[in-house]
Scaffold this motif. Structure first.
Motif, mmCIF file in Angstrom:
data_model
loop_
_atom_site.group_PDB
_atom_site.id
_atom_site.type_symbol
_atom_site.label_atom_id
_atom_site.label_comp_id
_atom_site.label_asym_id
_atom_site.label_seq_id
_atom_site.Cartn_x
_atom_site.Cartn_y
_atom_site.Cartn_z
ATOM 1 N N UNK A 1 18.512 -93.136 -13.417
ATOM 2 C CA UNK A 1 19.096 -93.925 -15.030
ATOM 3 C C UNK A 1 19.334 -95.379 -14.571
ATOM 4 N N UNK A 2 18.677 -96.112 -15.486
ATOM 5 C CA UNK A 2 18.780 -97.584 -15.401
ATOM 6 C C UNK A 2 20.434 -98.033 -15.282
ATOM 7 N N UNK A 3 20.642 -99.081 -14.529
ATOM 8 C CA UNK A 3 22.047 -99.436 -14.302
ATOM 9 C C UNK A 3 22.557 -100.010 -15.713
ATOM 10 N N UNK A 4 23.795 -99.697 -16.233
ATOM 11 C CA UNK A 4 24.177 -100.156 -17.343
ATOM 12 C C UNK A 4 24.182 -101.610 -17.520
ATOM 13 N N UNK A 5 24.457 -102.559 -16.626
ATOM 14 C CA UNK A 5 24.343 -103.824 -16.776
ATOM 15 C C UNK A 5 22.861 -104.398 -17.021
ATOM 16 N N UNK A 6 21.786 -103.568 -16.096
ATOM 17 C CA UNK A 6 20.246 -103.958 -16.238
ATOM 18 C C UNK A 6 19.753 -103.774 -17.637
ATOM 19 N N UNK A 7 20.404 -102.396 -18.102
ATOM 20 C CA UNK A 7 19.883 -102.178 -19.453
ATOM 21 C C UNK A 7 20.599 -103.233 -20.746
ATOM 22 N N UNK A 8 21.789 -103.362 -20.676
ATOM 23 C CA UNK A 8 22.473 -104.192 -21.645
ATOM 24 C C UNK A 8 21.981 -105.631 -21.342
ATOM 25 N N UNK A 10 19.148 -106.650 -20.246
ATOM 26 C CA UNK A 10 17.847 -106.874 -20.615
ATOM 27 C C UNK A 10 17.523 -106.899 -21.849
ATOM 28 N N UNK A 11 18.476 -105.646 -22.745
ATOM 29 C CA UNK A 11 18.600 -105.775 -24.311
ATOM 30 C C UNK A 11 18.949 -106.923 -24.849
ATOM 31 N N UNK A 12 20.047 -107.404 -24.186
ATOM 32 C CA UNK A 12 20.738 -108.599 -24.782
ATOM 33 C C UNK A 12 19.634 -110.049 -24.749
ATOM 34 N N UNK A 13 19.148 -109.893 -23.786
ATOM 35 C CA UNK A 13 18.175 -111.033 -23.348
ATOM 36 C C UNK A 13 16.833 -111.186 -24.293
ATOM 37 N N UNK A 14 16.447 -109.860 -24.614
ATOM 38 C CA UNK A 14 15.301 -109.663 -25.611
ATOM 39 C C UNK A 14 15.968 -109.911 -27.132
ATOM 40 N N UNK A 15 17.101 -109.629 -27.417
ATOM 41 C CA UNK A 15 17.445 -109.789 -28.536
ATOM 42 C C UNK A 15 17.772 -111.418 -28.849
ATOM 43 N N UNK A 16 18.448 -112.008 -27.946
ATOM 44 C CA UNK A 16 18.668 -113.733 -28.012
ATOM 45 C C UNK A 16 17.393 -114.406 -28.090
ATOM 46 N N UNK A 17 16.372 -113.898 -27.356
ATOM 47 C CA UNK A 17 15.072 -114.632 -27.416
ATOM 48 C C UNK A 17 14.291 -114.500 -28.827
ATOM 49 N N UNK A 18 14.330 -112.995 -29.223
ATOM 50 C CA UNK A 18 13.839 -112.865 -30.494
ATOM 51 C C UNK A 18 14.588 -113.575 -31.802
ATOM 52 N N UNK A 19 16.034 -113.625 -31.856
ATOM 53 C CA UNK A 19 16.696 -114.511 -32.661
ATOM 54 C C UNK A 19 16.224 -115.915 -32.588
ATOM 55 N N UNK A 20 16.317 -116.399 -31.399
ATOM 56 C CA UNK A 20 15.818 -117.994 -31.202
ATOM 57 C C UNK A 20 14.361 -118.233 -31.809
ATOM 58 N N UNK A 21 13.507 -117.149 -31.358
ATOM 59 C CA UNK A 21 11.963 -117.468 -31.773
ATOM 60 C C UNK A 21 12.033 -117.556 -33.362
ATOM 61 N N UNK A 22 12.999 -116.630 -34.164
ATOM 62 C CA UNK A 22 12.648 -116.491 -35.615
ATOM 63 C C UNK A 22 13.584 -117.739 -36.185
ATOM 64 N N UNK A 23 14.476 -118.168 -35.361
ATOM 65 C CA UNK A 23 15.416 -119.208 -36.030
ATOM 66 C C UNK A 23 15.869 -120.212 -34.850
ATOM 67 N N UNK A 24 15.176 -121.331 -34.547
ATOM 68 C CA UNK A 24 15.571 -122.030 -33.240
ATOM 69 C C UNK A 24 17.149 -122.417 -33.403
ATOM 70 N N UNK A 25 17.531 -122.723 -34.570
ATOM 71 C CA UNK A 25 18.818 -123.392 -34.925
ATOM 72 C C UNK A 25 20.195 -122.332 -34.920
ATOM 73 N N UNK A 26 19.714 -120.825 -34.948
ATOM 74 C CA UNK A 26 20.620 -119.798 -35.109
ATOM 75 C C UNK A 26 21.770 -120.079 -34.456
#
Ligand code: CO
Length: 215
Positions: A1-8, A10-26
């Protein structure tokens, strides 16, 4: 099972990248200040995430959650959230949102021992006692359960309205409405329980008639 830190992380980074991609000023905007227009008081249930069920982004809704969306007049945590939302953030809408299939409401109906939490559930048992005749008149157990989920929302709307914070705001003619909604985990749909209180005079209506028995 993936380490909780690795999982969270990784998901946080993906989410922040997605938000910034759709709205750089967000995040730059959010960093400066939050301007939510709404306060959501909901259940801690993992399936009823305030932002997600109404499709709002971070920064758009101020949130307080506890087991079974209960508003107790001695709960400093909840009262502080309400005060901050009304007096500092100046929200004009407070939404008490319950949900069908609420474990807290179910536990309160069943009268079994669960330990410390029974003290919290006592507040829902009070709601049950207040509406016992109407709820027990329903033959089907699931219908009784659903009705108690609804009655609990309505009682908590009333509790919000009775806080000194809301009473004071209304005295000062602040525009402030308290809504009672219920969410269905089964289909993801919100239902309006027909309770929207914007003035202390409207409080009496809640108990005076029909209106609020939904089955
Ligand atoms: Co719940």
């Amino acid at each position: 099972m993936e380490d909780i830190r690795a999982l969270f992380f990784r998901k946080n980074k993906a989410w922040a990248d997605k938000m910034r991609a759709s709205d750089p000023e967000f995040f730059i905007r959010l960093h400066k200040q939050q301007h939510p227009k709404y306060l959501w008081i909901g259940c801690s249930d993992s399936r009823v995430s305030a932002n997600q069920v109404v499709g709002l982004d971070p920064g758009e809704i101020f949130v307080h959650r506890n087991i079974a969306n209960v508003v107790v007049h001695t709960d400093l945590n909840c009262l502080s959230v309400i005060q901050y939302a009304v007096e500092v953030l100046k929200v004009e809408h407070i939404i008490v949102c319950g949900h069908y299939g609420c474990g807290g409401v179910k536990a309160a109906m069943e009268n079994q021992e669960h330990g410390l939490i029974d003290n919290w559930l006592q507040h829902i048992q009070d709601v049950y006692r207040t509406h016992r005749a109407e709820i027990n008149a329903l033959e089907n157990k699931n219908d009784r359960y659903r009705l108690l989920c609804e009655k609990n929302v309505i009682e908590q709307v009333v509790n919000v309205c009775h806080t000194t914070i809301i009473q004071k705001a209304w005295r000062k003619k602040v525009n402030l409405s308290i809504h009672g909604w219920i969410y269905s985990v089964k289909n993801g749909i919100l239902n309006d329980l027909g309770v929207c209180i914007s003035h202390p005079d409207q409080l009496g209506v809640i108990y005076s008639d029909h209106g609020l028995s939904h089955s």
